[in-house]
Motif scaffolding. Sequence first.
Motif: not given
Length: 206
Positions: A179-183, A149-151, A90-91
């Motif tokens: 929202a940032v999502v990553g592998q 940022q997989n979480n 959370v940012v």
Amino acid sequence: DTESTQNPRGLWWQPGNIPLPTPVTQKSPARSAVANVTSVLSPTATNHVIFSYSALKLDNGWDDPSKVQQAAQGTSFTNPYGNSAYIPDVVMNFGSEASMWAAQDVDNIFAYNGFARFTDNFTKVLNTHAVKIGGIVERQYKQQNFQHQNNVQLVFAPWGNGSTGNEFGDLMRGRPAQAVVGQPSAIGHFVAWNYEFFVQDSWKAS
């Protein structure tokens, strides 16, 4: 030698303003060894062998992973690239220095580094000459992963669509600006070989 440090507000510079349910524990065991053998082959010939080894392991993992899993905190964020079991990051206001909740997306962020080196030097005296022949063979390796940022990282900021104008108000209403999502982070395996050889002649001119 082994060093251990606990970071209750996240990894690296502890960017979170609120302590996490369990700290991130940094462990860095290091090992080194050197062995050498000098052999006198004859009154005019010697051989010197050196073997050296060094390894450093850097582990950064949750002290108690069960406390930061989504099931333990009642969240169920999904990621189309592959879900993480851990709570989101959370940012507030898109500033890393203002992160409220700095949660990494893997159980252990690590880097393992080391090398093994073999050196051989042969010296032969021939009349007024001292001839030295030698070489070095070295293997270097590194294994490493990183957070990605997989979480899911949730960013709360007043510029978001439908914002209340206050980051904490947006947090209470569940309205992130981004929202940032990553592998899931891949693990890199790196190996390098180094070869060095030389011939040296020392002699007396008179």
